[in-house]
Design a protein around this motif. Structure first.
Motif, mmCIF file in Angstrom:
data_model
loop_
_atom_site.group_PDB
_atom_site.id
_atom_site.type_symbol
_atom_site.label_atom_id
_atom_site.label_comp_id
_atom_site.label_asym_id
_atom_site.label_seq_id
_atom_site.Cartn_x
_atom_site.Cartn_y
_atom_site.Cartn_z
ATOM 1 N N ASN A 5 0.761 -1.342 -0.037
ATOM 2 C CA ASN A 5 -0.106 -0.137 0.096
ATOM 3 C C ASN A 5 0.909 1.314 -0.063
ATOM 4 N N ASN A 6 2.204 0.874 0.082
ATOM 5 C CA ASN A 6 3.058 2.278 -0.181
ATOM 6 C C ASN A 6 3.926 2.230 -1.382
ATOM 7 N N LYS A 7 3.716 3.441 -2.063
ATOM 8 C CA LYS A 7 4.220 3.250 -3.501
ATOM 9 C C LYS A 7 5.644 3.365 -3.592
ATOM 10 N N ARG A 9 7.627 1.562 -1.528
ATOM 11 C CA ARG A 9 8.271 0.267 -1.623
ATOM 12 C C ARG A 9 7.936 -0.564 -2.694
ATOM 13 N N PRO A 94 -3.114 0.910 -2.371
ATOM 14 C CA PRO A 94 -2.906 2.318 -1.679
ATOM 15 C C PRO A 94 -4.177 2.813 -1.074
ATOM 16 N N GLU A 98 -2.178 8.147 0.135
ATOM 17 C CA GLU A 98 -0.825 7.663 -0.469
ATOM 18 C C GLU A 98 -0.702 8.057 -1.855
ATOM 19 N N ASP A 101 -1.347 12.458 -1.635
ATOM 20 C CA ASP A 101 -0.593 13.137 -0.848
ATOM 21 C C ASP A 101 -1.240 14.039 -0.204
#
Length: 281
Positions: A5-7, A9, A94, A98, A101
């Motif tokens: 869910n983290n771009k 990573r 995400p 995320e 922003d």
């Protein structure tokens, strides 16, 4: 199966494939996956070293807040369905924060007029939202090949134009419409239909097939009149539009010619908006 869910990573993992120029396949979705989505994932998995499936309900492409609120969200079930294709698929799911922003707004795009036809005319700002999220996802995933269903044919042409204008080295691949046994085009929105309405919705494809047949020896104006009359005779349907347009520029066809044409339709059934299209060539 890897689930992110983290771009940042996700981008780190994909950099290993990018560095060795291994083909990356990408299937962007808004979840509530059905067999149509799975067919795209299977094709990508068969044609690329790795496949990324995004699951993200993008708020900026909804011009109707109620539609956004009611859009089905079934992440756990979606992941289980993806596993039936392969446990090597990478899932990117995400949050809105995320992806945006904290600034959930669309950029403005010009798609050389493609955005003004049909869906663009009836859903103001819709394709700005589509362009915004697809560009963000493409920049994160950096796919070699991206797969889109032809049910959203106008969106497919918009994405191809986005890639062209942004100079992205991405091959955008359109895949045939997946249909239920009764002919209804598969869609996540079908989950909002009752069993009775789901059967009634099969009439959309039946009318499109008849329009396809009539277009072979009748002028398009007559075909349009037939479709309007056919839906007027079906209880429960409200038509947004029926249009016959050229595939390349989506401009309405005045008369038959040498271009490739499609018939496009959008209707409401029990407050659920359904779209479909069919080739006339």
């Amino acid at each position: 199966m890897l689930i992110f869910n983290n771009k940042a990573r996700l981008a780190t993992v994909l950099s290993d494939y990018i560095n060795v120029k291994a083909p990356i396949g990408f299937v962007p979705t808004m979840g509530a996956l059905h067999d149509g989505h799975l067919s795209l994932i299977r094709r990508s998995a068969g044609e690329n070293e790795v496949t990324v499936v995004s699951i993200f309900v993008n708020p900026t492409q909804f011009n109707n807040p109620e539609d956004l609120e009611k859009y089905p969200r079934t992440l756990d079930a979606d992941i289980e369905k993806i596993k039936t294709v392969s446990d090597k698929i990478i899932v990117f799911a995400p949050t809105v924060y995320e992806m945006y922003d904290g600034n959930t707004a669309s950029a403005h795009f010009s798609f050389d007029g493609l955005e003004n036809q049909m869906e663009g005319a009836f859903r103001p700002g819709h394709f700005d939202g589509v362009g915004t999220i697809v560009k963000k996802l493409f920049e994160i995933v950096q796919p070699t090949n991206a797969y889109f269903g032809e049910k959203d044919f106008q969106q497919l042409q918009i994405v191809k134009k986005l890639v062209e204008k942004e100079g992205m080295p991405i091959n955008v691949i359109g895949c045939p419409i997946s249909r239920e046994a009764n002919g209804l085009a598969m869609s996540s929105r079908n989950e909002r239909l009752s069993g009775t309405d789901r059967e009634k919705a099969a009439g959309i494809y039946k009318i499109l097939k008849e329009a396809q047949h009539r277009s072979k020896d009748q002028d398009f104006a007559s075909v349009k009149q037939f479709v309007h009359n056919a839906f007027a005779a079906l209880p429960g349907f409200t038509m947004d539009y029926f249009e016959i347009a050229a595939e390349d520029d989506l401009k309405p066809a005045v008369s038959e010619g040498k271009k490739k044409y499609r018939a496009f339709i959008a209707v409401f059934l029990s407050n659920v908006r359904l779209i479909d299209n069919i080739s006339l060539n």
